[in-house]
Design a protein around this motif. Structure first.
Motif, mmCIF file in Angstrom:
data_model
loop_
_atom_site.group_PDB
_atom_site.id
_atom_site.type_symbol
_atom_site.label_atom_id
_atom_site.label_comp_id
_atom_site.label_asym_id
_atom_site.label_seq_id
_atom_site.Cartn_x
_atom_site.Cartn_y
_atom_site.Cartn_z
ATOM 1 N N ALA A 192 0.896 -1.174 0.000
ATOM 2 C CA ALA A 192 0.000 0.000 0.000
ATOM 3 C C ALA A 192 0.923 1.209 0.000
ATOM 4 O O ALA A 192 1.440 1.609 1.033
ATOM 5 C CB ALA A 192 -0.871 -0.020 1.247
ATOM 6 N N VAL A 193 1.198 1.734 -1.193
ATOM 7 C CA VAL A 193 2.225 2.773 -1.357
ATOM 8 C C VAL A 193 1.593 4.036 -1.927
ATOM 9 O O VAL A 193 0.601 3.963 -2.660
ATOM 10 C CB VAL A 193 3.350 2.277 -2.301
ATOM 11 N N LYS A 194 2.127 5.185 -1.512
ATOM 12 C CA LYS A 194 1.605 6.464 -2.017
ATOM 13 C C LYS A 194 2.784 7.370 -2.359
ATOM 14 O O LYS A 194 3.716 7.501 -1.573
ATOM 15 C CB LYS A 194 0.737 7.126 -0.943
ATOM 16 N N LEU A 195 2.734 7.970 -3.561
ATOM 17 C CA LEU A 195 3.744 8.957 -3.962
ATOM 18 C C LEU A 195 3.199 10.331 -3.610
ATOM 19 O O LEU A 195 2.110 10.699 -4.057
ATOM 20 C CB LEU A 195 3.998 8.864 -5.472
ATOM 21 N N ASP A 196 3.923 11.057 -2.770
ATOM 22 C CA ASP A 196 3.463 12.393 -2.382
ATOM 23 C C ASP A 196 4.216 13.413 -3.225
ATOM 24 O O ASP A 196 5.327 13.813 -2.879
ATOM 25 C CB ASP A 196 3.723 12.639 -0.880
ATOM 26 N N ALA A 197 3.596 13.802 -4.341
ATOM 27 C CA ALA A 197 4.265 14.734 -5.287
ATOM 28 C C ALA A 197 3.736 16.143 -5.105
ATOM 29 O O ALA A 197 3.934 17.007 -5.951
ATOM 30 C CB ALA A 197 4.042 14.269 -6.715
ATOM 31 N N ARG A 198 3.084 16.419 -3.966
ATOM 32 C CA ARG A 198 2.521 17.760 -3.743
ATOM 33 C C ARG A 198 3.642 18.798 -3.766
ATOM 34 O O ARG A 198 4.786 18.523 -3.403
ATOM 35 C CB ARG A 198 1.801 17.794 -2.382
ATOM 36 N N ASP A 199 3.255 19.999 -4.129
ATOM 37 C CA ASP A 199 4.235 21.086 -4.214
ATOM 38 C C ASP A 199 4.442 21.645 -2.811
ATOM 39 O O ASP A 199 3.808 22.627 -2.421
ATOM 40 C CB ASP A 199 3.702 22.162 -5.174
ATOM 41 N N MET A 200 5.280 20.951 -2.027
ATOM 42 C CA MET A 200 5.392 21.238 -0.598
ATOM 43 C C MET A 200 6.828 20.893 -0.160
ATOM 44 O O MET A 200 7.465 20.014 -0.745
ATOM 45 C CB MET A 200 4.452 20.280 0.116
ATOM 46 N N ARG A 201 7.282 21.577 0.890
ATOM 47 C CA ARG A 201 8.622 21.232 1.424
ATOM 48 C C ARG A 201 8.625 19.748 1.868
ATOM 49 O O ARG A 201 7.632 19.310 2.460
ATOM 50 C CB ARG A 201 8.911 22.077 2.669
ATOM 51 N N PRO A 202 9.722 18.991 1.643
ATOM 52 C CA PRO A 202 9.761 17.593 2.116
ATOM 53 C C PRO A 202 9.431 17.489 3.611
ATOM 54 O O PRO A 202 8.667 16.619 4.014
ATOM 55 C CB PRO A 202 11.197 17.162 1.838
ATOM 56 N N GLY A 203 9.967 18.411 4.403
ATOM 57 C CA GLY A 203 9.758 18.353 5.855
ATOM 58 C C GLY A 203 8.286 18.386 6.239
ATOM 59 O O GLY A 203 7.839 17.664 7.126
ATOM 60 N N ALA A 204 7.505 19.191 5.499
ATOM 61 C CA ALA A 204 6.064 19.273 5.806
ATOM 62 C C ALA A 204 5.383 17.953 5.453
ATOM 63 O O ALA A 204 4.463 17.495 6.128
ATOM 64 C CB ALA A 204 5.450 20.417 5.009
ATOM 65 N N LYS A 205 5.912 17.304 4.384
ATOM 66 C CA LYS A 205 5.357 15.995 4.018
ATOM 67 C C LYS A 205 5.706 14.960 5.096
ATOM 68 O O LYS A 205 4.881 14.161 5.511
ATOM 69 C CB LYS A 205 5.918 15.552 2.657
ATOM 70 N N TYR A 206 6.946 15.009 5.565
ATOM 71 C CA TYR A 206 7.362 14.023 6.599
ATOM 72 C C TYR A 206 6.394 14.139 7.790
ATOM 73 O O TYR A 206 5.883 13.159 8.295
ATOM 74 C CB TYR A 206 8.798 14.303 7.077
ATOM 75 N N TYR A 207 6.156 15.388 8.209
ATOM 76 C CA TYR A 207 5.296 15.654 9.383
ATOM 77 C C TYR A 207 3.895 15.066 9.163
ATOM 78 O O TYR A 207 3.340 14.378 9.999
ATOM 79 C CB TYR A 207 5.215 17.171 9.580
ATOM 80 N N HIS A 208 3.365 15.321 7.935
ATOM 81 C CA HIS A 208 1.987 14.889 7.602
ATOM 82 C C HIS A 208 1.857 13.370 7.720
ATOM 83 O O HIS A 208 0.937 12.851 8.349
ATOM 84 C CB HIS A 208 1.668 15.340 6.168
ATOM 85 N N TRP A 209 2.822 12.628 7.147
ATOM 86 C CA TRP A 209 2.706 11.159 7.103
ATOM 87 C C TRP A 209 3.126 10.536 8.430
ATOM 88 O O TRP A 209 2.641 9.476 8.801
ATOM 89 C CB TRP A 209 3.500 10.611 5.926
#
Ligand SMILES: Nc1ncnc2c1ncn2[C@@H]1O[C@H](COS(=O)(=O)NC(=O)[C@@H](N)CS)[C@@H](O)[C@H]1O
Length: 477
Positions: A322-339
């Motif tokens: 169950a994999v998801k590519l997070d290609a949102r236009d966002m800083r990597p750090g904000a993505k790390y926090y979200h997931w």
């Protein structure tokens, strides 16, 4: 969902942490306008779906799944005296159909013995019909008057797995109790949740049962949560509901029964035991998203990185993750926090350097970083996730061990139950249990303890000095 970027309460403030994590990690919305009823967010429902998929696989080994009606006529419900006594304050009644009053009020099932056993009585005729082992996963309703809490103490139990088995002999039913306990142990091993089994004192057993063996875990605040129960029913219900069979000699015999239940407390335990100050930490087995791929975009090689990340996503999806590519236009750090908040077990970072080196960076939710070869990345990820799951089991087991204290006196017990479970010697009498509970402001949970973290022994009862054996004392949910 509104994205709140504020920090979570620290997990040591467990009650606040638990309430906040339910919405920050999109588990449950507690704003539904009926007390004790809550709404699953899709992410929370995804955890439930996977957890109950494991439970179904375990039950389907030698049970059949079915579904009985929700509404139970008062005439059937009121047949089993002890059972009624145990549930009369908790049953919801339906009294009208539209504007006309029903001639027989209907109970919303608090549990389904009184719906199922009249049918068992029609179905079971001969010993060749036995053993009968059915289960259902349904919603049940209990008018809980104690403090309701999402996933822990509900008025609508949305994920009530109840099994009801019928046997020709008591020996077979006793064996089924052991099989049920083994299934529950396997289930909680999959959730990486450590458990302690014990026999509930008679005054705490399931209404109408001979005895109850409970599955408890210790929550981060030291209180125990009952996350499953197995009941030996003997022939109580078979006599009340005339569940009889003709034995090999043509004699009519009463059947012997067991029943055992698990609810969404299993999800509450998984969230609570593994979570940390950054949010959920989900075992790979139940994570709706096991792997999130975060492309590290560097200037002019943007397209190359995104293409490489997309190819990796396809390869991992084809491998069954169950994999998801997070290609949102966002800083990597904000993505790390979200997931991290949502407990995703593994993050894969792909950047220009990794493409040049033909590697990827794997970072587990608990911060372990590994460089994996892009070739054979599926095997690499499987071993990282396997190790991650083992780490969760070990950490949870150690946390439980740290909360179990042997106590030889009432004072030591009172101290121990402030942060966890006390193991004491108890003679088994209700009088001494009441003395202990009054002295330490906690409950005598059970005896006949089964846990690889507790060595059972005999010794003087801490209340009367008489012959005692190991028993659990703890504050409970
Ligand atoms: N109000 C509640 N909210 C959430 N879970 C609950 C609630 N009441 C009970 N449970 C869970 O449901 C499990 C089974 O409930 S029980 O009453 O012990 N047993 C039965 O109802 C039997 N008929 C098992 S099939 C309990 O061990 C507990 O983990």
């Amino acid at each position: 969902m509104e994205e709140d970027t504020g920090a979570l309460p620290r997990k040591e403030n467990f009650s606040e942490w638990y309430n906040e994590i339910l919405w920050r990690a999109e588990i449950m919305d507690v704003r539904y306008p009926v007390k004790g009823l809550y709404v699953w967010y899709p992410h929370g429902f995804g955890i439930r779906k996977r957890a109950y998929g494991i439970l179904r696989d375990l039950m389907d080994r030698d049970h059949a799944e079915t579904m009985f009606p929700l509404l139970i006529p008062k005439t059937e419900f009121m047949k089993e005296a002890e059972h009624i006594k145990g549930f009369e304050d908790e049953v919801y009644w339906v009294t009208h159909g539209g504007t006309s009053e029903l001639d027989v009020p209907l109970a919303l099932r608090p549990t389904s013995e009184t719906a199922i056993y009249p049918m068992y009585s029609l179905w079971i005729r001969s010993h060749t019909d036995l053993p009968l082992k059915l289960y259902q996963i349904v919603n049940t309703f209990r008018y809980e008057t104690k403090h309701t809490r999402p996933l822990i103490r509900l008025r609508e139990i949305t994920s009530f797995k109840e099994a009801h088995t019928v046997h020709a002999t008591r020996e077979e039913a006793e064996a089924q109790v052991e099989i049920a306990l083994g299934l529950y142990k396997e289930f909680y091993d999959s959730l990486r949740v450590p458990v302690i089994l014990s026999r509930r004192p008679d005054w705490d057993k399931f209404p109408g049962a001979d005895y109850t063996i409970a599955v408890d875990t210790i929550m981060p605040d030291g209180k125990t949560l009952q996350i499953g129960t197995v009941h030996m029913l003997g022939d109580h219900f078979s006599r009340t509901y005339a569940i009889t069979y003709e034995d090999a000699n043509g004699e009519r015999q009463y059947a012997c029964q067991t029943c055992y239940g698990i609810s969404e407390r299993s999800i509450a335990a998984t969230i609570s035991v593994h979570g940390d100050d950054k949010g959920l930490v989900l075992p790979p087995e139940v994570a709706p998203i096991e792997i999130v791929i975060v492309p590290i975009i560097v200037g002019k090689r943007r397209d190359e990185v995104l293409a490489s990340a997309a190819a990796l996503e396809t390869e991992l999806r084809d491998a069954g993750f169950a994999v998801k590519l997070d290609a949102r236009d966002m800083r990597p750090g904000a993505k790390y926090y979200h997931w991290e908040m949502r407990g995703v077990p593994l993050r894969i970072e792909v950047g220009p350097r990794d493409i040049d080196a033909n590697t990827v960076i794997a970072v587990t939710r608990t911060g372990k970083k590994t460089t994996l070869d892009r070739r054979g990345v599926v095997e690499g990820i499987n071993s990282v996730l396997g190790a991650f799951g083992e780490d969760l089991s070990q950490a949870a087991k150690q946390a439980m061990a740290d909360r179990i204290t042997a106590a030889a006196t009432l004072e030591e017990t009172a101290e121990a139950v402030k942060s966890g479970v006390a193991v004491v010697h108890w003679c088994g009498s209700q009088e001494c249990a009441e003395k202990i509970e009054a002295a330490v402001d906690a409950s005598v949970l059970g005896s006949e303890i089964r846990s690889d973290l507790i060595a059972v022994s005999d010794g003087p009862c801490i209340a009367c000095g008489g012959e005692g054996t190991s028993a659990l004392v703890a504050r409970t949910y």
